[in-house]
Design a protein around this motif. Structure first.
Motif, PDB file in Angstrom:
ATOM      1  N   LEU A  37     -35.034   4.872 -10.006  1.00 50.08           N
ATOM      2  CA  LEU A  37     -34.011   4.142  -9.234  1.00 50.08           C
ATOM      3  C   LEU A  37     -34.275   4.366  -7.755  1.00 50.08           C
ATOM      4  CD1 LEU A  37     -30.527   4.936 -10.822  1.00 50.08           C
ATOM      5  CD2 LEU A  37     -31.516   2.708 -10.399  1.00 50.08           C
ATOM      6  N   CYS A  38     -34.502   3.277  -7.019  1.00 47.93           N
ATOM      7  CA  CYS A  38     -34.844   3.363  -5.593  1.00 47.93           C
ATOM      8  C   CYS A  38     -33.751   2.697  -4.776  1.00 47.93           C
ATOM      9  CB  CYS A  38     -36.185   2.665  -5.384  1.00 47.93           C
ATOM     10  SG  CYS A  38     -36.660   2.420  -3.659  1.00 47.93           S
ATOM     11  N   HIS A  39     -33.631   3.098  -3.529  1.00 44.41           N
ATOM     12  CA  HIS A  39     -32.603   2.486  -2.676  1.00 44.41           C
ATOM     13  C   HIS A  39     -32.860   0.993  -2.463  1.00 44.41           C
ATOM     14  CE1 HIS A  39     -29.134   3.805  -0.216  1.00 44.41           C
ATOM     15  NE2 HIS A  39     -29.279   2.581   0.242  1.00 44.41           N
ATOM     16  N   SER A  40     -34.113   0.556  -2.587  1.00 41.02           N
ATOM     17  CA  SER A  40     -34.406  -0.875  -2.425  1.00 41.02           C
ATOM     18  C   SER A  40     -33.777  -1.694  -3.564  1.00 41.02           C
ATOM     19  CB  SER A  40     -35.914  -1.112  -2.369  1.00 41.02           C
ATOM     20  OG  SER A  40     -36.468  -0.397  -1.291  1.00 41.02           O
ATOM     21  N   ASP A  41     -33.649  -1.104  -4.755  1.00 39.07           N
ATOM     22  CA  ASP A  41     -32.911  -1.770  -5.846  1.00 39.07           C
ATOM     23  C   ASP A  41     -31.434  -1.852  -5.463  1.00 39.07           C
ATOM     24  OD1 ASP A  41     -35.148  -1.858  -7.748  1.00 39.07           O
ATOM     25  OD2 ASP A  41     -34.895   0.312  -7.889  1.00 39.07           O
ATOM     26  N   GLY A  58     -35.606  -2.916 -10.530  1.00 36.94           N
ATOM     27  CA  GLY A  58     -36.473  -1.830 -11.016  1.00 36.94           C
ATOM     28  C   GLY A  58     -37.927  -2.131 -10.690  1.00 36.94           C
ATOM     29  N   HIS A  59     -38.543  -1.250  -9.852  1.00 35.68           N
ATOM     30  CA  HIS A  59     -39.923  -1.525  -9.428  1.00 35.68           C
ATOM     31  C   HIS A  59     -40.764  -0.257  -9.352  1.00 35.68           C
ATOM     32  CE1 HIS A  59     -37.585  -0.422  -5.915  1.00 35.68           C
ATOM     33  NE2 HIS A  59     -38.718   0.032  -5.405  1.00 35.68           N
ATOM     34  N   GLU A  60     -40.278   0.829  -9.980  1.00 31.49           N
ATOM     35  CA  GLU A  60     -41.014   2.108  -9.959  1.00 31.49           C
ATOM     36  C   GLU A  60     -41.208   2.492 -11.430  1.00 31.49           C
ATOM     37  OE1 GLU A  60     -40.018   5.352  -6.898  1.00 31.49           O
ATOM     38  OE2 GLU A  60     -39.103   6.096  -8.732  1.00 31.49           O
ATOM     39  N   GLY A 157     -45.442   4.842  -8.107  1.00 31.46           N
ATOM     40  CA  GLY A 157     -45.300   3.410  -7.843  1.00 31.46           C
ATOM     41  C   GLY A 157     -44.467   3.075  -6.620  1.00 31.46           C
ATOM     42  N   CYS A 158     -43.506   3.941  -6.267  1.00 34.22           N
ATOM     43  CA  CYS A 158     -42.743   3.653  -5.042  1.00 34.22           C
ATOM     44  C   CYS A 158     -42.487   4.905  -4.211  1.00 34.22           C
ATOM     45  CB  CYS A 158     -41.444   2.914  -5.317  1.00 34.22           C
ATOM     46  SG  CYS A 158     -40.596   2.527  -3.762  1.00 34.22           S
ATOM     47  N   ALA A 159     -41.682   5.849  -4.722  1.00 36.60           N
ATOM     48  CA  ALA A 159     -41.255   6.975  -3.862  1.00 36.60           C
ATOM     49  C   ALA A 159     -42.454   7.715  -3.272  1.00 36.60           C
ATOM     50  CB  ALA A 159     -40.398   7.941  -4.671  1.00 36.60           C
ATOM     51  N   ALA A 349     -32.368  12.897  -5.526  1.00 37.25           N
ATOM     52  CA  ALA A 349     -33.669  12.400  -5.072  1.00 37.25           C
ATOM     53  C   ALA A 349     -34.007  11.191  -5.940  1.00 37.25           C
ATOM     54  CB  ALA A 349     -34.718  13.496  -5.174  1.00 37.25           C
ATOM     55  N   ARG A 350     -34.543  11.406  -7.105  1.00 37.45           N
ATOM     56  CA  ARG A 350     -34.813  10.282  -7.990  1.00 37.45           C
ATOM     57  C   ARG A 350     -34.169  10.490  -9.357  1.00 37.45           C
ATOM     58  NH1 ARG A 350     -35.935   6.572  -4.582  1.00 37.45           N
ATOM     59  NH2 ARG A 350     -37.856   5.390  -4.801  1.00 37.45           N
ATOM     60  N   THR A 351     -33.652   9.399  -9.905  1.00 34.89           N
ATOM     61  CA  THR A 351     -33.230   9.394 -11.299  1.00 34.89           C
ATOM     62  C   THR A 351     -34.238   8.553 -12.047  1.00 34.89           C
ATOM     63  OG1 THR A 351     -30.906   9.580 -10.716  1.00 34.89           O
ATOM     64  CG2 THR A 351     -31.394   8.690 -12.899  1.00 34.89           C
TER      65      THR A 351
HETATM   66 ZN    ZN Z   1     -38.715   1.448  -3.999  1.00 34.85          ZN
END
Ligand code: ZN
Ligand code: NAD
Length: 370
Positions: A37-41, A58-60, A157-159, A349-351
């Motif tokens: 889960l990213c802040h961009s989502d 969802g992109h990571e 993939g993202c973070a 941080a990340r889930t």
């Molecule tokens: Zn992202």
């Protein structure tokens, strides 16, 4: 297959049964193992940035290839992969190896790839990872390097690439540099560890959440400053005149201004955070010229996943790059709503949303469905 669908901004995601179309010759179908889960989502969920609806965010994402189209040669069923953004391979940027800047990402051919009750569903970044399965362009997937756990590989993939690459490929931080990182979420913590690995002498972490500042120390921050209106002055004082690089990893005009205000002569503000659509920042041009300041921006770490994945894996295997400590929680798809609330509050941080890789039920099936 099940997917968490956003029907409109500020609405809860709904777990729906969506239909995946047949795999085209240029495509691969990937059974998702983990999806971050990213802040961009989140920016799409709250309408800070627009997207068509219904949307599958969802992109990571990492997973295992289930099916490959006839024209895809570099992966086969059973391969563990990271899913990146698609690129055409033919434009000027791709030809120069800057796949992350592709001018003409392959447009989707044929019928919609995902539908809900017959209506097309928008796949964010052409991925749409909050789902059990993704159908993506074959060129977008990269094999998970040996030794990297498949679920943790999703973070590349993202973070990881966005934070580490901002340091290594956008700013090109040199050993001995003075660095500040504003915003210590999933991406900011990676900027911090990237700066540590690059040999920065001081790394000042700035965040409004004291818990994040404690985490920042674990990733390599040498100093911490509580975020807010006076944070730039504190950084100037701590570093006796400012930092060489200030990474803005929040995505707000006021923190962009703070990043510029904490620079020493010749310093660069590196914009990683993505503000709300249409946001504007006013700059004090006197200071910019007097101090010869620079403003840089970076997308996906200014480096392609294809070229970064091997060295990122080497750093991980050598014990330099931390992945597991980035993961606050592993949840099932049904618990995504709760995880989004935590992301909104900047608590974690990340889930990772994880799915059972043995092809059966996910962890969320132990609970009543949402
Ligand atoms: Zn992202
Ligand atoms: P996150 O929500 O995990 O982290 C944001 C952090 O900023 C939190 O720790 C929060 O406490 C902190 N924060 C909030 N307001 C602050 C303030 N005023 N001062 C200091 N700290 C503050 O987000 P993330 O997933 O790490 O993403 C960060 C930003 O980067 C977002 O804008 C996201 O869209 C963007 N992003 C950009 C790229 C890129 O390629 N450029 C890639 C991924 C994410």
């Amino acid at each position: 297959m099940r997917a968490a669908i956003l029907h409109a901004p500020r609405q809860p995601l709904v777990i729906e049964d969506v239909e995946l179309s047949d795999t085209l010759p240029n495509e691969v179908r990937v059974r998702v193992v983990a999806s971050g889960l990213c802040h961009s989502d989140y920016a799409r969920m709250v309408g800070d940035r627009a997207c068509p609806f219904p949307a599958l965010l969802g992109h990571e994402v990492s997973g295992v290839i289930e099916q490959v189209g006839k024209a895809v040669w570099h992966v086969r069923p059973g391969d563990a992969v990271i899913v990146g953004a698609p690129h055409c391979g033919a434009c000027r940027e791709c030809q120069a190896g800057r796949l992350h800047r592709c001018d003409a990402p392959p447009t989707r051919q044929g019928p919609p790839r995902i539908t809900l009750g017959g209506h097309p569903v928008f796949q964010f970044v052409d991925i749409g990872g909050f789902a059990e399965t993704v159908l993506v362009d074959g060129r977008a997937v990269v094999k998970v390097p040996d030794g990297v756990p498949v679920d943790l590989a999703a973070l590349f993939g993202c973070a990881v690439i966005s934070g580490v690459g901002a340091v290594t490929h956008c700013a090109r931080v040199q050993p001995g540099a003075l660095v500040a990182v504003i915003g210590c979420g999933g991406v900011g913590l990676n900027a911090i560890q990237g700066a540590r690995i690059a040999g920065a002498e001081r790394i000042v972490a700035v965040d409004v959440n004291p818990v994040k500042l404690e985490m920042a120390k674990l990733f390599g921050a040498t100093d911490v400053v509580l975020g807010g209106p006076g944070s730039a002055e504190q950084v100037l004082e701590l570093t006796k005149g400012g930092v060489d690089y200030a990474f803005e990893v929040v995505g707000r005009p006021e923190t962009i201004v703070q990043a510029l205000a904490m620079l020493r002569r010749g310093g660069a503000a590196v914009l990683v955070g993505i503000p709300k659509a249409g946001a504007e920042v006013s700059l004090q041009t006197d200071v910019i010229f007097r101090k010869e300041l620079r403003v840089l921006s970076t997308r996906s770490g200014s480096v392609s996943l294809q070229s970064a994945v091997e060295w990122l894996a080497r750093w991980y295997l050598a014990g330099d790059l931390a992945l597991e400590p980035l993961v606050a929680r592993r949840i099932g798809l049904n618990d995504i709503g709760q995880a989004i609330d935590q992301l909104a509050r900047g608590e974690v941080a990340r889930t990772l949303i994880t799915f059972d890789t043995r092809g059966g039920v996910g962890p969320e099936t132990a609970r009543p469905s949402a």
